[in-house]
Design an enzyme around this catalytic site. Structure first.
Site, mmCIF file in Angstrom:
data_model
loop_
_atom_site.group_PDB
_atom_site.id
_atom_site.type_symbol
_atom_site.label_atom_id
_atom_site.label_comp_id
_atom_site.label_asym_id
_atom_site.label_seq_id
_atom_site.Cartn_x
_atom_site.Cartn_y
_atom_site.Cartn_z
ATOM 1 N N HIS A 75 15.857 57.906 35.102
ATOM 2 C CA HIS A 75 15.580 57.061 36.265
ATOM 3 C C HIS A 75 15.144 55.695 35.726
ATOM 4 O O HIS A 75 14.397 55.614 34.740
ATOM 5 C CB HIS A 75 14.486 57.669 37.154
ATOM 6 N N ASP B 239 13.056 53.399 36.434
ATOM 7 C CA ASP B 239 11.655 52.997 36.221
ATOM 8 C C ASP B 239 11.066 53.577 34.935
ATOM 9 O O ASP B 239 9.909 53.306 34.607
ATOM 10 C CB ASP B 239 10.785 53.354 37.450
ATOM 11 N N HIS B 240 11.880 54.340 34.191
ATOM 12 C CA HIS B 240 11.392 54.915 32.927
ATOM 13 C C HIS B 240 12.174 54.438 31.693
ATOM 14 O O HIS B 240 11.794 54.748 30.577
ATOM 15 C CB HIS B 240 11.403 56.444 32.991
ATOM 16 N N HIS C 234 12.317 67.862 37.985
ATOM 17 C CA HIS C 234 12.511 66.579 38.663
ATOM 18 C C HIS C 234 13.954 66.527 39.179
ATOM 19 O O HIS C 234 14.707 67.470 38.982
ATOM 20 C CB HIS C 234 12.186 65.452 37.676
ATOM 21 N N ASP D 168 8.300 62.296 35.208
ATOM 22 C CA ASP D 168 7.978 62.661 36.589
ATOM 23 C C ASP D 168 8.190 64.161 36.797
ATOM 24 O O ASP D 168 9.073 64.734 36.184
ATOM 25 C CB ASP D 168 8.885 61.911 37.560
ATOM 26 N N HIS E 69 1.683 56.925 37.925
ATOM 27 C CA HIS E 69 2.946 56.936 38.684
ATOM 28 C C HIS E 69 2.689 56.892 40.185
ATOM 29 O O HIS E 69 3.314 57.599 40.970
ATOM 30 C CB HIS E 69 3.800 58.159 38.312
HETATM 31 ZN ZN LIG Z 1 9.464 57.523 37.986
HETATM 32 ZN ZN LIG Z 2 11.997 59.899 38.202
#
Ligand SMILES: [Zn+2]
Ligand SMILES: [Zn+2]
Length: 301
Positions: A62, A64-65, A140, A210, A268
């Site tokens: 993802h 954001d990582h 996830h 996550d 997070h």
């Molecule tokens: Zn995330």
């Molecule tokens: Zn994620």
């Protein structure tokens, strides 16, 4: 063990908040964990020396990582880095990064090693004489791993007053630290325990982001000193946890309690909440020793 939070908010970067990235300093290693957009700027703001980063761990694909990864790799090249760089992350990461380098004809002049992960079970992915890193399979929306960083048992410490009193030659100090009995200058055998002290207990850190609430990881993170566990939502929005495969603060605290960890660090956070203290208050109804991650915050354990 020192943990420098570079970013710990979910979703998009904002003026004052950054997506996930953190630096763990453990026995002289500087491990970069996740690399959201803006990570290299955060590294600069937090005065982390780029050249000390030799291992990067990416939890999942993802944005954001890991959207900051190709930029960081590129900056390393412009800085004329020579040291090898090892990247651990899900299968596919190598394709994504190398396609961008190929299209811009900007290959690195240092060696870049991808260690692609596919296992659904915890595995040892890095080891040297001082530390071990294991994956923590997480639940996830896409294939995701957390990471468990463990110090190995260190060397015994010299009790200098006792060592000098026993008249031991400096040449034997190394053997003493390794736990051996040695002879002193007069040829008398000196028992190791009489002149050394036990090593400090090895420290451990688990990064879990996550993930949905999932007790399957508890045996892997049992008794760790510090657990970073995502808490995207508060309990009042718990209906959002299952479809998005995220956790609430209360769920993170429940995992911390069941795994008997020393300290829980929350992060997070969804940006829908104005006050992150609400996460701490909620988690502390279940588990007492809770800290809040925040961008730029440094924890020493
Ligand atoms: Zn995330
Ligand atoms: Zn994620």
């Amino acid at each position: 063990m020192k943990l420098n939070i570079l970013g710990c908010y979910s979703a998009t970067p904002r003026t004052f908040t950054n997506p996930t990235s953190q630096v763990l300093e453990l026995r002289n290693h500087l491990f970069l964990i996740d690399c959201g957009e803006g990570t290299q700027v955060q590294l600069r703001k937090n005065r982390v020396k780029f050249s000390r980063i030799k291992h990067i761990f990416i939890s999942h694909l993802h944005g954001d990582h890991y959207f900051g990864l190709v930029g960081l790799i590129s900056t390393f090249r412009l800085l004329k880095r020579e040291a090898d760089l090892h990247i651990y992350g899900p299968k596919g990461l190598k394709d994504v990064i190398t396609l961008q380098m190929k299209l811009s004809d900007s290959w690195t002049n240092y060696n870049l090693y991808f260690h692609e992960l596919t296992s659904k079970d915890s595995e040892l992915i890095f080891e040297d004489d001082k530390v071990e890193v294991h994956t923590i399979p997480l639940q996830h929306r896409v294939y995701t791993n957390g990471f468990l960083f463990k110090e190995k048992e260190g060397e015994r410490k010299l009790d200098m007053a006792a060592v000098l009193n026993a008249d031991i030659d400096v040449a034997y100090y190394r053997k003493l630290k390794q736990g051996f009995d040695v002879e002193n200058k007069k040829g008398i055998v000196i028992k190791n325990e009489s002149v050394t002290l036990p090593p400090s207990p090895p420290k451990s850190y688990a990064f879990c982001s996550d993930t949905a609430y999932d007790e399957a990881k508890i045996p892997i993170i049992k008794d760790v000193d510090v657990l970073y566990h995502e808490s995207t939502f508060l309990e009042k929005n718990e209906n959002l946890c299952e479809p998005t495969k995220h956790s609430s603060a209360k769920q993170a605290a429940t995992i911390a309690k069941k795994a008997n960890v020393g300290t829980l660090i929350l992060g997070h956070y969804s940006t829908r909440y104005d006050d992150i203290n609400l996460f701490k208050e909620e988690a502390q109804t279940i588990f007492k020793n809770v800290e809040l991650a925040d961008d730029g915050k440094v924890f020493e354990f």
